[in-house]
Design a protein around this motif. Structure first.
Motif, short mmCIF file in Angstrom:
data_model
loop_
_atom_site.label_atom_id
_atom_site.label_comp_id
_atom_site.label_asym_id
_atom_site.label_seq_id
_atom_site.Cartn_x
_atom_site.Cartn_y
_atom_site.Cartn_z
N SER A 223 3.77 -52.98 -4.50
CA SER A 223 4.14 -53.03 -5.92
C SER A 223 3.49 -54.26 -6.56
CB SER A 223 5.67 -53.09 -6.07
OG SER A 223 6.15 -54.29 -5.53
N THR A 241 -0.80 -50.71 -13.99
CA THR A 241 -1.80 -51.77 -14.15
C THR A 241 -2.59 -51.99 -12.86
OG1 THR A 241 0.03 -53.27 -13.72
CG2 THR A 241 -0.71 -53.08 -16.01
N SER A 256 11.63 -50.32 -6.04
CA SER A 256 12.71 -49.76 -6.87
C SER A 256 12.31 -48.45 -7.53
CB SER A 256 13.12 -50.78 -7.94
OG SER A 256 11.99 -51.13 -8.72
N GLN A 260 6.53 -48.14 -14.39
CA GLN A 260 5.14 -48.61 -14.30
C GLN A 260 4.57 -48.42 -12.89
OE1 GLN A 260 7.70 -50.56 -15.32
NE2 GLN A 260 7.31 -51.13 -17.44
N ASN A 275 15.09 -47.03 0.75
CA ASN A 275 15.66 -48.07 -0.10
C ASN A 275 17.14 -48.20 0.26
OD1 ASN A 275 16.71 -49.54 -2.48
ND2 ASN A 275 14.66 -49.15 -3.30
C1 LIG Z 1 3.35 -53.85 -18.65
C2 LIG Z 1 3.86 -53.75 -17.25
C3 LIG Z 1 3.03 -53.20 -16.28
C4 LIG Z 1 3.48 -53.08 -14.97
N1 LIG Z 1 2.65 -52.51 -14.04
C5 LIG Z 1 3.12 -52.35 -12.78
C6 LIG Z 1 2.32 -51.70 -11.79
O1 LIG Z 1 1.18 -51.30 -12.05
N2 LIG Z 1 2.83 -51.54 -10.55
C7 LIG Z 1 4.10 -51.97 -10.20
O2 LIG Z 1 4.50 -51.79 -9.05
N3 LIG Z 1 4.85 -52.59 -11.13
C8 LIG Z 1 4.40 -52.80 -12.38
N4 LIG Z 1 5.18 -53.44 -13.28
C9 LIG Z 1 6.45 -54.05 -12.81
C10 LIG Z 1 7.58 -53.04 -12.71
O3 LIG Z 1 8.22 -52.92 -13.97
C11 LIG Z 1 8.61 -53.48 -11.65
O4 LIG Z 1 9.09 -54.75 -12.00
C12 LIG Z 1 8.06 -53.54 -10.24
O5 LIG Z 1 7.44 -52.30 -9.91
C13 LIG Z 1 9.18 -53.81 -9.27
O6 LIG Z 1 8.66 -54.05 -8.00
P1 LIG Z 1 9.55 -53.79 -6.71
O7 LIG Z 1 10.11 -52.42 -6.77
O8 LIG Z 1 8.74 -54.19 -5.53
O9 LIG Z 1 10.70 -54.90 -6.84
P2 LIG Z 1 12.22 -54.78 -7.29
O10 LIG Z 1 12.37 -54.18 -8.61
O11 LIG Z 1 12.79 -56.13 -7.06
O12 LIG Z 1 12.84 -53.75 -6.26
C14 LIG Z 1 13.04 -54.02 -4.90
C15 LIG Z 1 13.72 -52.80 -4.30
O13 LIG Z 1 13.88 -53.02 -2.90
C16 LIG Z 1 15.17 -52.57 -2.53
N5 LIG Z 1 15.55 -53.35 -1.33
C17 LIG Z 1 15.92 -54.65 -1.29
N6 LIG Z 1 16.13 -55.01 -0.01
C18 LIG Z 1 15.92 -53.90 0.74
C19 LIG Z 1 15.99 -53.62 2.13
N7 LIG Z 1 16.31 -54.59 3.03
N8 LIG Z 1 15.70 -52.37 2.56
C20 LIG Z 1 15.38 -51.39 1.69
N9 LIG Z 1 15.29 -51.60 0.36
C21 LIG Z 1 15.54 -52.83 -0.10
C22 LIG Z 1 16.05 -52.83 -3.72
O14 LIG Z 1 17.19 -51.98 -3.69
C23 LIG Z 1 15.11 -52.53 -4.87
O15 LIG Z 1 15.21 -51.18 -5.26
C24 LIG Z 1 4.77 -53.56 -14.60
C25 LIG Z 1 5.59 -54.10 -15.59
C26 LIG Z 1 5.15 -54.20 -16.89
C27 LIG Z 1 6.06 -54.79 -17.93
#
Ligand SMILES: Cc1cc2nc3c(=O)[nH]c(=O)nc-3n(C[C@H](O)[C@H](O)[C@H](O)COP(=O)(O)OP(=O)(O)OC[C@H]3O[C@@H](n4cnc5c(N)ncnc54)[C@H](O)[C@@H]3O)c2cc1C
Length: 312
Positions: A223, A241, A256, A260, A275
């Protein structure tokens, strides 16, 4: 109706997306097509298996100048009086297809994801969140095909290979240096992708992700925050992006499922989500889901993958 297909075969082997584009062109025309390529790749006869009757290759050309490549495609299209020009929707195709369309006064469908239904060609819009069906009214159509949209054919035929004898002129831009972003399977080419997010807690925990990917013959992805925090290199970042991918199987671990992120992966054929939060939005887009702690689920998946590999 004459159909040509322009493919980039610069690497050591013919990329899967090229075999898909030739298959697509063959199915579109209903008969053998002419493939157009450049560079010094050998074994181009093998494109016959995917439906190319002939391959026209500009030998010794290893250019990144889209204008030279446009001339190559336009010359072959004009020579064959082509009504369909199919390109790969990769960096080369994206640079060449619109120019070819302009030169041939053709309508261009960028990022087609299926064969035409009647006159209508389906493509992704709004980062894959919606589909549109477009009709081309010009006599010539240029269609660039998204990777992983159709399965490559595998026939017994071989193609004849002819050298392009025209003049592409001097390149106006030159490639000075290539820095490889990483080893392993390139993300857009991967059939299976193992991807992880902030749920992995830190870069030191990526060992099992890499091991699972290795056992499955998969590429790794992540991510955006994971790349932003430098836990993983930026070329692994998928999403709106980052890179948009369409693998046969996308395994998302500790991600999550923000909109995006989904924008870059929701065209995957099968999505499996791991998850620990049963309310994680990614489950709504998943074909398979495991509610559980990644640190407990991953070792079990690795064991299962090892067992599977030992059996086959
Ligand atoms: C303009 C814009 C563009 C964006 N472009 C992108 C893009 O291209 N790609 C992208 O990925 N994001 C993008 N984002 C960010 C996006 O909105 C999210 O914030 C991002 O994808 C979240 O990353 P994540 O799921 O790794 O982290 P988090 O949102 O922190 O999620 C972590 C997840 O892991 C789970 N978790 C935690 N611990 C464990 C465990 N031990 N075992 C299993 N599950 C667990 C949680 O329950 C949670 O669901 C963009 C945001 C904006 C505003």
């Amino acid at each position: 109706m004459s159909t040509i297909v322009f493919i980039d075969t610069r690497g050591k082997k013919i990329p899967k997306a090229a075999t898909e584009a030739v298959t697509y062109a063959h199915q579109l025309s209903g008969g053998p097509v002419t493939a157009v390529t450049f560079g010094d790749a050998t074994g181009l006869e093998a494109l016959g298996a995917y439906g190319a009757g002939k391959v026209v290759v500009a030998r010794g050309v290893n250019t990144v100048d889209g204008q030279q490549l446009t001339k190559l495609v336009v010359d072959v299209a004009s020579d064959q009086d082509a009504k369909n020009v199919v390109c790969m929707h990769d960096a080369t195709g994206r640079s060449v297809a619109p120019r070819v369309a302009a030169r041939l006064k053709a309508g261009h469908v960028a990022g087609a994801i299926a064969l035409p239904e009647g006159d209508l060609i389906k493509r992704n819009v709004f980062s894959g969140k919606a589909r549109s069906w477009v009709k081309v009214s010009s006599p010539v159509r240029v269609i660039s095909l998204m990777p992983n949209s159709i399965a490559p054919e595998q026939g017994e035929r071989t193609a004849t290979v002819e050298e392009y004898s025209g003049d592409l002129g001097e390149p106006r831009i030159a490639l000075k240096e290539v820095r490889k972003a990483g080893e392993g399977i390139p993300l857009p080419e991967a059939e299976i992708v193992v991807s992880a997010g902030r749920g992995m807690k830190g870069p030191e925990n990526w060992g099992p992700i890499e091991e699972l990917a290795r056992l499955l013959g998969a590429a790794t992805a992540c991510s955006r925050p994971v790349a932003d925090m430098h836990w993983r290199p930026h070329h692994e970042h998928v999403g709106q992006t980052g890179i948009a991918i369409r693998p046969n199987c996308y395994i998302a671990i500790g991600i999550s499922g923000a909109i995006q992120h989904l924008a870059g992966v929701n065209q995957s054929k099968v999505i499996a989500v791991i998850n620990k939060d049963p309310e994680a939005p990614f489950f709504k887009a998943a074909d398979y889901g495991i509610v559980g702690d990644a640190f407990e689920v991953l070792p079990k998946l690795i064991e299962a993958a090892k067992k599977l590999n030992a059996e086959h």
